[in-house]
Motif scaffolding. Structure first.
Motif, PDB file in Angstrom:
ATOM      1  N   ALA A  64      19.850  18.240   8.811  1.00  0.00           N
ATOM      2  CA  ALA A  64      18.751  17.388   9.270  1.00  0.00           C
ATOM      3  C   ALA A  64      17.444  18.145   9.090  1.00  0.00           C
ATOM      4  O   ALA A  64      17.417  19.380   9.047  1.00  0.00           O
ATOM      5  N   LEU A  65      16.353  17.384   8.962  1.00  0.00           N
ATOM      6  CA  LEU A  65      15.023  17.968   8.885  1.00  0.00           C
ATOM      7  C   LEU A  65      14.331  17.760  10.225  1.00  0.00           C
ATOM      8  O   LEU A  65      14.357  16.665  10.781  1.00  0.00           O
ATOM      9  N   ILE A  66      13.725  18.825  10.749  1.00  0.00           N
ATOM     10  CA  ILE A  66      12.902  18.721  11.943  1.00  0.00           C
ATOM     11  C   ILE A  66      11.455  18.641  11.475  1.00  0.00           C
ATOM     12  O   ILE A  66      10.971  19.565  10.801  1.00  0.00           O
ATOM     13  N   VAL A  67      10.771  17.540  11.782  1.00  0.00           N
ATOM     14  CA  VAL A  67       9.382  17.369  11.352  1.00  0.00           C
ATOM     15  C   VAL A  67       8.507  17.059  12.559  1.00  0.00           C
ATOM     16  O   VAL A  67       9.000  16.627  13.605  1.00  0.00           O
ATOM     17  N   GLY A  68       7.221  17.273  12.379  1.00  0.00           N
ATOM     18  CA  GLY A  68       6.279  16.949  13.442  1.00  0.00           C
ATOM     19  C   GLY A  68       6.261  17.975  14.556  1.00  0.00           C
ATOM     20  O   GLY A  68       5.897  17.669  15.687  1.00  0.00           O
ATOM     21  N   GLY A  69       6.626  19.196  14.268  1.00  0.00           N
ATOM     22  CA  GLY A  69       6.591  20.233  15.287  1.00  0.00           C
ATOM     23  C   GLY A  69       7.401  21.437  14.854  1.00  0.00           C
ATOM     24  O   GLY A  69       8.125  21.390  13.848  1.00  0.00           O
ATOM     25  N   ALA A  70       7.250  22.508  15.623  1.00  0.00           N
ATOM     26  CA  ALA A  70       7.982  23.729  15.306  1.00  0.00           C
ATOM     27  C   ALA A  70       9.448  23.560  15.681  1.00  0.00           C
ATOM     28  O   ALA A  70       9.786  22.797  16.584  1.00  0.00           O
ATOM     29  N   ASP A 118       5.921  22.003   2.857  1.00  0.00           N
ATOM     30  CA  ASP A 118       5.377  21.935   1.491  1.00  0.00           C
ATOM     31  C   ASP A 118       6.455  21.763   0.426  1.00  0.00           C
ATOM     32  O   ASP A 118       6.158  21.788  -0.757  1.00  0.00           O
ATOM     33  N   ALA A 119       7.717  21.621   0.825  1.00  0.00           N
ATOM     34  CA  ALA A 119       8.780  21.476  -0.168  1.00  0.00           C
ATOM     35  C   ALA A 119       8.984  20.014  -0.560  1.00  0.00           C
ATOM     36  O   ALA A 119       9.581  19.727  -1.588  1.00  0.00           O
ATOM     37  N   TRP A 120       8.498  19.114   0.271  1.00  0.00           N
ATOM     38  CA  TRP A 120       8.750  17.688   0.047  1.00  0.00           C
ATOM     39  C   TRP A 120       7.459  16.933  -0.248  1.00  0.00           C
ATOM     40  O   TRP A 120       6.408  17.231   0.336  1.00  0.00           O
ATOM     41  N   ALA A 121       7.589  15.952  -1.152  1.00  0.00           N
ATOM     42  CA  ALA A 121       6.528  14.958  -1.316  1.00  0.00           C
ATOM     43  C   ALA A 121       6.948  13.754  -0.484  1.00  0.00           C
ATOM     44  O   ALA A 121       8.055  13.246  -0.650  1.00  0.00           O
ATOM     45  N   VAL A 122       6.091  13.344   0.428  1.00  0.00           N
ATOM     46  CA  VAL A 122       6.439  12.239   1.324  1.00  0.00           C
ATOM     47  C   VAL A 122       5.390  11.136   1.173  1.00  0.00           C
ATOM     48  O   VAL A 122       4.199  11.398   1.308  1.00  0.00           O
ATOM     49  N   VAL A 123       5.848   9.931   0.860  1.00  0.00           N
ATOM     50  CA  VAL A 123       4.910   8.816   0.755  1.00  0.00           C
ATOM     51  C   VAL A 123       5.355   7.691   1.675  1.00  0.00           C
ATOM     52  O   VAL A 123       6.545   7.527   1.957  1.00  0.00           O
ATOM     53  N   ARG A 124       4.357   6.963   2.152  1.00  0.00           N
ATOM     54  CA  ARG A 124       4.631   5.795   2.977  1.00  0.00           C
ATOM     55  C   ARG A 124       4.319   4.571   2.136  1.00  0.00           C
ATOM     56  O   ARG A 124       3.239   4.466   1.549  1.00  0.00           O
ATOM     57  N   ILE A 125       5.287   3.670   2.050  1.00  0.00           N
ATOM     58  CA  ILE A 125       5.057   2.421   1.327  1.00  0.00           C
ATOM     59  C   ILE A 125       5.169   1.300   2.336  1.00  0.00           C
ATOM     60  O   ILE A 125       6.157   1.207   3.062  1.00  0.00           O
ATOM     61  N   GLU A 126       4.129   0.502   2.439  1.00  0.00           N
ATOM     62  CA  GLU A 126       4.160  -0.568   3.435  1.00  0.00           C
ATOM     63  C   GLU A 126       3.513  -1.836   2.903  1.00  0.00           C
ATOM     64  O   GLU A 126       2.724  -1.800   1.976  1.00  0.00           O
ATOM     65  N   GLY A 127       3.884  -2.934   3.524  1.00  0.00           N
ATOM     66  CA  GLY A 127       3.364  -4.231   3.126  1.00  0.00           C
ATOM     67  C   GLY A 127       4.499  -5.226   2.980  1.00  0.00           C
ATOM     68  O   GLY A 127       5.676  -4.861   2.981  1.00  0.00           O
ATOM     69  N   ASN A 138       0.865  -1.180   0.000  1.00  0.00           N
ATOM     70  CA  ASN A 138       0.000   0.000   0.000  1.00  0.00           C
ATOM     71  C   ASN A 138       0.898   1.226   0.000  1.00  0.00           C
ATOM     72  O   ASN A 138       1.884   1.286   0.728  1.00  0.00           O
ATOM     73  N   ILE A 139       0.529   2.208  -0.820  1.00  0.00           N
ATOM     74  CA  ILE A 139       1.301   3.454  -0.905  1.00  0.00           C
ATOM     75  C   ILE A 139       0.341   4.601  -0.645  1.00  0.00           C
ATOM     76  O   ILE A 139      -0.673   4.724  -1.334  1.00  0.00           O
ATOM     77  N   HIS A 140       0.626   5.387   0.369  1.00  0.00           N
ATOM     78  CA  HIS A 140      -0.204   6.568   0.577  1.00  0.00           C
ATOM     79  C   HIS A 140       0.649   7.763   0.989  1.00  0.00           C
ATOM     80  O   HIS A 140       1.797   7.620   1.412  1.00  0.00           O
ATOM     81  N   GLU A 141       0.053   8.924   0.863  1.00  0.00           N
ATOM     82  CA  GLU A 141       0.802  10.152   1.110  1.00  0.00           C
ATOM     83  C   GLU A 141       0.818  10.478   2.595  1.00  0.00           C
ATOM     84  O   GLU A 141      -0.144  10.242   3.316  1.00  0.00           O
ATOM     85  N   ILE A 142       1.937  11.048   3.048  1.00  0.00           N
ATOM     86  CA  ILE A 142       2.075  11.498   4.433  1.00  0.00           C
ATOM     87  C   ILE A 142       2.191  13.024   4.417  1.00  0.00           C
ATOM     88  O   ILE A 142       2.943  13.582   3.620  1.00  0.00           O
ATOM     89  N   ASN A 143       1.437  13.661   5.286  1.00  0.00           N
ATOM     90  CA  ASN A 143       1.606  15.108   5.453  1.00  0.00           C
ATOM     91  C   ASN A 143       2.420  15.344   6.722  1.00  0.00           C
ATOM     92  O   ASN A 143       1.937  15.112   7.831  1.00  0.00           O
TER      93      ASN A 143
END
Lengths: 87, 180
Positions: free
Chosen positions: B77-83, B97-106, B22-27
Motif C-alpha cells: 500500500a502507499l501512504i500519502v498525505g503525511g509522513a 516524486d516517483a509517481w505521476a498523479v493526475v485527477r480526471i473529473e467531469g 478536466n485533467i489536472h496534476e495532483i501533488n
C-alpha cells in the motif's frame, strides 16, 4: 476471456501474463533422475479439456495464480494463489 | 553548485480541459510504499492506525481522508498525505516524486477511462474510495475513485508523457463522438 484473480476479482485477460502448465510448481528433488528433470523442464501434455495453468497478474496485483480452465469449452473453473495452491 | 529547479512530473503537459472532462496534476507530497513482511500484516496495520489513524487497506480499497492508505498490489500500500511512521514489521520505501498523479473529473470522465482501461469503473461497482491496479492502454496504473465523477490515476513518473497523451486522445475521442 476473463480470469478470476483471487486478490483483485474477475479481470480481463489483457492484464495477465501466461506462463504455462502448473506442473512447473512441482519441482523434483535436486538428486532426482535425469529423466524426471527432463519431464519437468521440457515435456508437457497437450490436453483437450481441463488444464491447470500458471498466470501472472502482471497488469494488476502482481500475484502468480493457478487457473483451472477448459480448453474445449473455454469455461474458467477457478483460480487460486500460488503458495496456497497444490501443484 | 548549479541551481536545481524542481518540476512536477506533468509540468507543461497539464491542465487540460476537453469536452466534458478536466485533467489536472495532483501533488501527493510525501508518498511511502509499505509492504508488510510475512506475518507482519496485523502489527503494521495496528502501528499505522495508532500513528496516522488509518489501517492497512484491503485489496482494491483505500482508507482515510487526510493521510490516506491506498492499496497498490499484493500486500502493498502507499501512504500519502503525511509522513509514514516507523514500521518494524514492514519494508518501507520512499516513493515521493516517483509517481505521476493526475485527477480526471467531469461528466465524461468514466467514458474516457472506459476507452483506455479493461477494468469495470462504473459507479455502480466502483465507488468512492475504491481503487484498482490495472492497465491504461499498455501501462500499469493505479486508479482510485475520489468523487462521483472524479478519479485519480497514478503511473510511474517516467511515463507521465504517455499518461497525459493517452488521456488526451481518449478525451478528444469522447468529445468528438458527442458532436455526431
Amino acid at each position: 476471456m476473463r480470469l478470476p484473480c483471487p486478490i483483485c476479482g474477475e479481470r480481463d485477460r489483457r492484464e495477465f501474463y501466461y506462463k504455462g502448465d502448473a506442473l512447473a510448481l512441482d519441482r523434483p528433488a535436486g538428486d532426482a533422475d535425469g529423466g524426471v528433470w527432463d519431464d519437468y523442464l521440457h515435456n508437457r501434455d497437450n490436453l483437450a479439456g481441463v488444464v491447470r495453468e500458471l498466470w501472472h497478474h502482471a497488469g494488476g496485483c502482481g500475484a502468480w495464480i493457478v487457473v483451472t480452465r477448459d480448453t474445449v469449452t473455454h469455461e474458467v473453473h477457478g483460480a487460486e494463489r500460488v503458495g496456497k495452491a497444490k501443484a | 553548485m548549479a541551481k536545481l529547479i524542481e518540476t512536477t512530473p506533468c509540468a507543461g503537459l497539464l491542465p487540460l480541459s476537453i469536452g466534458g472532462v478536466n485533467i489536472h496534476e495532483i501533488n501527493l507530497g510525501q508518498v511511502t510504499l509499505v509492504a508488510p513482511y510475512a506475518g507482519g500484516a496485523k502489527a503494521t496495520s495496528d502501528a499505522l492506525k495508532a500513528a496516522i489513524g488509518v489501517t492497512f487497506p484491503k485489496p482494491n480499497r483505500t482508507n482515510g481522508a487526510g493521510p490516506r492508505a491506498i492499496w497498490c498490489g499484493l500486500d502493498q500500500a502507499l501512504i500519502v498525505g503525511g509522513a509514514c511512521p516507523d514500521l518494524p514489521q514492514a519494508a518501507v520505501v520512499d516513493h515521493s516524486d516517483a509517481w505521476a498523479v493526475v485527477r480526471i473529473e467531469g461528466a465524461e470522465a468514466e467514458a474516457v477511462l472506459a476507452r483506455l482501461v479493461p477494468a469495470d469503473l462504473r459507479a455502480s461497482v466502483f465507488k468512492r474510495g475504491h481503487t484498482v491496479r490495472t492497465m491504461l492502454v499498455h501501462m500499469n496504473v493505479g486508479i482510485t475513485r475520489v468523487g462521483a465523477s472524479a478519479f485519480e490515476v497514478m503511473a510511474m513518473r517516467s511515463m507521465a508523457g504517455t499518461l497525459v497523451h493517452d488521456l488526451e486522445q481518449a478525451a478528444k475521442g469522447v468529445a468528438a463522438r458527442a458532436l455526431i
